[in-house]
Write an enzyme that holds these catalytic residues in place. Sequence first.
Site, mmCIF file in Angstrom:
data_model
loop_
_atom_site.group_PDB
_atom_site.id
_atom_site.type_symbol
_atom_site.label_atom_id
_atom_site.label_comp_id
_atom_site.label_asym_id
_atom_site.label_seq_id
_atom_site.Cartn_x
_atom_site.Cartn_y
_atom_site.Cartn_z
ATOM 1 N N TYR A 84 16.014 -1.871 -26.460
ATOM 2 C CA TYR A 84 17.035 -1.517 -25.478
ATOM 3 C C TYR A 84 16.908 -0.043 -25.114
ATOM 4 O O TYR A 84 17.033 0.336 -23.952
ATOM 5 C CB TYR A 84 18.437 -1.822 -26.027
ATOM 6 C CG TYR A 84 18.685 -3.295 -26.204
ATOM 7 C CD1 TYR A 84 19.081 -4.090 -25.138
ATOM 8 C CD2 TYR A 84 18.521 -3.910 -27.448
ATOM 9 C CE1 TYR A 84 19.300 -5.448 -25.290
ATOM 10 C CE2 TYR A 84 18.740 -5.265 -27.616
ATOM 11 C CZ TYR A 84 19.121 -6.028 -26.536
ATOM 12 O OH TYR A 84 19.333 -7.373 -26.692
ATOM 13 N N ASN A 122 22.112 -11.052 -17.141
ATOM 14 C CA ASN A 122 20.932 -11.619 -16.488
ATOM 15 C C ASN A 122 21.204 -13.080 -16.132
ATOM 16 O O ASN A 122 21.325 -13.921 -17.019
ATOM 17 C CB ASN A 122 19.721 -11.516 -17.424
ATOM 18 C CG ASN A 122 18.479 -12.171 -16.874
ATOM 19 O OD1 ASN A 122 18.438 -12.646 -15.743
ATOM 20 N ND2 ASN A 122 17.442 -12.209 -17.692
ATOM 21 N N CYS A 161 14.647 -11.539 -20.544
ATOM 22 C CA CYS A 161 15.479 -10.635 -21.337
ATOM 23 C C CYS A 161 15.294 -10.875 -22.833
ATOM 24 O O CYS A 161 15.650 -10.014 -23.642
ATOM 25 C CB CYS A 161 16.942 -10.749 -20.932
ATOM 26 S SG CYS A 161 17.608 -12.420 -20.971
ATOM 27 N N HIS A 162 14.713 -12.017 -23.208
ATOM 28 C CA HIS A 162 14.451 -12.267 -24.628
ATOM 29 C C HIS A 162 13.399 -11.297 -25.179
ATOM 30 O O HIS A 162 13.275 -11.155 -26.386
ATOM 31 C CB HIS A 162 14.007 -13.726 -24.847
ATOM 32 C CG HIS A 162 12.783 -14.117 -24.104
ATOM 33 N ND1 HIS A 162 12.820 -14.540 -22.783
ATOM 34 C CD2 HIS A 162 11.477 -14.134 -24.465
ATOM 35 C CE1 HIS A 162 11.587 -14.803 -22.386
ATOM 36 N NE2 HIS A 162 10.751 -14.576 -23.379
ATOM 37 N N GLU A 212 5.542 -17.398 -26.691
ATOM 38 C CA GLU A 212 4.719 -16.400 -26.009
ATOM 39 C C GLU A 212 3.672 -15.787 -26.931
ATOM 40 O O GLU A 212 2.914 -14.917 -26.515
ATOM 41 C CB GLU A 212 5.612 -15.300 -25.435
ATOM 42 C CG GLU A 212 6.517 -15.815 -24.345
ATOM 43 C CD GLU A 212 7.422 -14.739 -23.780
ATOM 44 O OE1 GLU A 212 7.416 -13.594 -24.279
ATOM 45 O OE2 GLU A 212 8.141 -15.048 -22.815
#
Length: 167
Positions: free
Chosen positions: A96, A119, A127-128, A156
């Site tokens: 962040y 979001n 945003c993850h 991912e």
Amino acid sequence: MSGSRSEWVCGAQIALCLRWEDGLVVRIETAWAEDVRETDPLSEAASGLQAALLRYEARLKPDWPDLPLDFSGMSDFLRNALEELRRIPSGTTRTYGEMAAILGRPGGAQAVGRAMGANPFPVLYPCHRVVGAGGAMTGFSASGGIEMKKALLRLEGAEQGLLPGLE
């Protein structure tokens, strides 16, 4: 397509719900695929999203479709934060605080956290991939919470050893 409607698109693990209003997607929600029932039949847009979701789950480049997303009413900060999310490579993260500095708000980690919570298009605007200091798995307001955030990062190819919060 006018009025409001919803479409659930299911992959093998993850489901996404397109919330439509007057021909625009105003929100995308996440869920575990086993917890929802896919909409039948799917619109062309939802079918494209499903194909991308299945590629994503197979750890291939998803090539997310160009959906008619509604960005109206968003602050400039939120829009800029969403665009910056797309610059974070798949399988990697930013904190962040790092996001705040990139967005010209050093010390604004809480503002970034609020933007991530607002979001409306998670997964498409990932945003993850934003984590707490030291890789802590914090703050994922989408359905499934922190466990969903971890699952998306694993899909991912994020590595546990590099992200302390990814057990």
